[in-house]
Every structure is written in structure tokens, then in C-alpha cells.
Design an enzyme around this catalytic site. Sequence first.
Site, PDB file in Angstrom:
ATOM      1  N   PRO A   1      51.729  46.827  48.579  1.00  0.00           N
ATOM      2  CG  PRO A   1      49.544  47.599  48.612  1.00  0.00           C
ATOM      3  CD  PRO A   1      50.838  47.756  47.870  1.00  0.00           C
ATOM      4  CG  ASN A   2      48.652  43.622  52.339  1.00  0.00           C
ATOM      5  OD1 ASN A   2      48.850  43.824  53.538  1.00  0.00           O
ATOM      6  ND2 ASN A   2      47.660  44.178  51.679  1.00  0.00           N
TER       7      ASN A   2
ATOM      8  NE  ARG B   1      48.222  39.152  50.482  1.00  0.00           N
ATOM      9  CZ  ARG B   1      48.268  39.950  49.424  1.00  0.00           C
ATOM     10  NH1 ARG B   1      49.418  40.202  48.826  1.00  0.00           N
ATOM     11  NH2 ARG B   1      47.180  40.502  48.963  1.00  0.00           N
TER      12      ARG B   1
ATOM     13  CE1 TYR C   1      48.127  37.274  45.333  1.00  0.00           C
ATOM     14  CE2 TYR C   1      47.428  36.954  47.607  1.00  0.00           C
ATOM     15  CZ  TYR C   1      47.256  37.550  46.365  1.00  0.00           C
ATOM     16  OH  TYR C   1      46.216  38.429  46.163  1.00  0.00           O
TER      17      TYR C   1
ATOM     18  CG  ASN D   1      52.842  42.616  42.509  1.00  0.00           C
ATOM     19  OD1 ASN D   1      51.751  43.186  42.419  1.00  0.00           O
ATOM     20  ND2 ASN D   1      52.953  41.346  42.882  1.00  0.00           N
TER      21      ASN D   1
ATOM     22  CB  ALA E   1      45.415  46.090  46.972  1.00  0.00           C
TER      23      ALA E   1
ATOM     24  CG  HIS F   1      42.973  45.855  41.513  1.00  0.00           C
ATOM     25  ND1 HIS F   1      43.218  45.244  40.312  1.00  0.00           N
ATOM     26  CD2 HIS F   1      43.583  45.082  42.463  1.00  0.00           C
ATOM     27  CE1 HIS F   1      43.917  44.130  40.537  1.00  0.00           C
ATOM     28  NE2 HIS F   1      44.151  44.019  41.829  1.00  0.00           N
TER      29      HIS F   1
ATOM     30  CG  ASP G   1      48.089  60.581  37.404  1.00  0.00           C
ATOM     31  OD1 ASP G   1      47.695  60.023  36.362  1.00  0.00           O
ATOM     32  OD2 ASP G   1      47.383  61.356  38.071  1.00  0.00           O
TER      33      ASP G   1
ATOM     34  CD  GLU H   1      49.914  46.216  36.521  1.00  0.00           C
ATOM     35  OE1 GLU H   1      49.879  47.460  36.354  1.00  0.00           O
ATOM     36  OE2 GLU H   1      48.897  45.506  36.554  1.00  0.00           O
TER      37      GLU H   1
ATOM     38  CG  HIS I   1      49.478  41.478  38.922  1.00  0.00           C
ATOM     39  ND1 HIS I   1      49.287  42.261  40.030  1.00  0.00           N
ATOM     40  CD2 HIS I   1      49.298  42.284  37.851  1.00  0.00           C
ATOM     41  CE1 HIS I   1      48.999  43.491  39.645  1.00  0.00           C
ATOM     42  NE2 HIS I   1      48.998  43.531  38.322  1.00  0.00           N
TER      43      HIS I   1
ATOM     44  CB  SER J   1      47.152  35.713  41.532  1.00  0.00           C
ATOM     45  OG  SER J   1      46.822  37.089  41.650  1.00  0.00           O
TER      46      SER J   1
ATOM     47  NE  ARG K   1      42.980  36.372  43.071  1.00  0.00           N
ATOM     48  CZ  ARG K   1      43.682  37.018  44.022  1.00  0.00           C
ATOM     49  NH1 ARG K   1      44.810  37.635  43.712  1.00  0.00           N
ATOM     50  NH2 ARG K   1      43.245  37.017  45.274  1.00  0.00           N
TER      51      ARG K   1
ATOM     52  NE  ARG L   1      41.725  39.843  44.351  1.00  0.00           N
ATOM     53  CZ  ARG L   1      42.241  40.398  45.451  1.00  0.00           C
ATOM     54  NH1 ARG L   1      43.228  41.247  45.371  1.00  0.00           N
ATOM     55  NH2 ARG L   1      41.772  40.077  46.642  1.00  0.00           N
TER      56      ARG L   1
HETATM   57  C1  DQA Z   1      48.636  40.761  43.291  1.00  0.00           C
HETATM   58  C2  DQA Z   1      47.159  40.732  42.864  1.00  0.00           C
HETATM   59  C3  DQA Z   1      46.384  41.847  43.550  1.00  0.00           C
HETATM   60  O1  DQA Z   1      45.013  41.812  43.157  1.00  0.00           O
HETATM   61  C4  DQA Z   1      46.449  41.687  45.051  1.00  0.00           C
HETATM   62  O2  DQA Z   1      45.803  42.766  45.694  1.00  0.00           O
HETATM   63  C5  DQA Z   1      47.836  41.518  45.559  1.00  0.00           C
HETATM   64  C6  DQA Z   1      48.773  40.698  44.794  1.00  0.00           C
HETATM   65  C7  DQA Z   1      49.419  39.568  42.698  1.00  0.00           C
HETATM   66  O3  DQA Z   1      50.642  39.635  42.690  1.00  0.00           O
HETATM   67  O4  DQA Z   1      48.823  38.571  42.282  1.00  0.00           O
HETATM   68  O5  DQA Z   1      48.167  41.968  46.652  1.00  0.00           O
HETATM   69  O6  DQA Z   1      49.224  41.930  42.801  1.00  0.00           O
END
Ligand code: DQA
Length: 156
Positions: free
Chosen positions: A20-21, A28, A33, A84, A87, A90, A97, A108, A110, A112, A117, A121
Site C-alpha cells: 500500500p501507498n 510521498r 522514500y 515490500n 505498512a 507491521h 500466513d 522482504e 524496504h 527506508s 524509525r 515500524r
Molecule cells: C516501507 C516502510 C513501512 O514502514 C511503510 O509503511 C511503507 C514503506 C519502506 O519501504 O520503507 O509504506 O515499507
Amino acid sequence: MSKKKPQRSGRLRILVIHGPNLNLLGSREPEIYGSFSLAKINRLIKSESGFLKADVTFKQSNHEGELVDLIGTARNKYDGIVINPAAYTHTSIALRDAILACGIPAVEVHLSNIYGREEFRRESLTAPVCVGQVSGFGEMSYLLGLRGLVEKLKKS
Ligand code: DQA
């Protein structure tokens, strides 16, 4: 973990999932990021996959259930997953699962450094069921994650 037959071309098939996002990357919180759009990051991943002789497919969703479905149906189409979970990292036992159930390795990533942080997170529910995690290197996290996954798959 079941051993999968590589596709006839011998190239590994990798599913890259953005949570998401991440569709908003570029505008953003660029101080966290970076300034690259998701399309640009995907182009970088695609170019890296060429060096690694892997085929990549990209998916992005803001919806937990859709991400669960993507992971759940990945087994017969892909050799591994770079994800990735954003959010959902977390919060989502459902994603954890799904990764466990899918039977193919996931890495996985990320942008950041989630451990530097906010407190909420600093825990990943999904990383423990992945073969590895890369966090904090901006768009390079995806490239490093892809490289690690491909090396692991070649050795298995
Ligand atoms: C993220 C880190 C997450 O905590 C955050 O909610 C994101 C981006 C990252 O790529 O740094 O949306 O996954």
C-alpha cells in the site's frame, strides 16, 4: 520447501509485489522514500533482472486481501517473490500466513531503514517467514533483494 522446475528457458520467474501507498512514490515523503516513482524503480529492477537472467512481473496493491491472493496463487507461476509489504509489514498476520503457505521463497525489502524509525515500524511480522530482508537502501533495497533471492534459488 518444494523444489520447482525452472521454466523451459532456464530463466527464473520472480514476482515483485509492492504494498500500500507505494504507488505514490516520488511524491510521498521524498525525504524518507526518495524521489523515484514506482515506474522508475520497476525499470531499475527490470534492468537488474536482465543481468541476473531472471524474468520479473510487477504488481502493486493497496488492499490486503488482494496481496494475499497474489501470494497465494504465486506458487505455480513463479520461482520466488520480492515483496515490500509497506505498512502491512507491521500489522498483517494474513500476509505472513500467505508467505508461509505459498511454498516459494520470498525476500522482504524496504526503502527506508524500518529499525531506525518509529517504534511501531521496528517490528516486521513478515520478515521471519522470508528467506531474508533488505531495509534502508532506497531503491537499491529492491535490487539487492532480487540479487540475493536469485542467488539462493540458483543454489537450491
Ligand atoms: C516501507 C516502510 C513501512 O514502514 C511503510 O509503511 C511503507 C514503506 C519502506 O519501504 O520503507 O509504506 O515499507
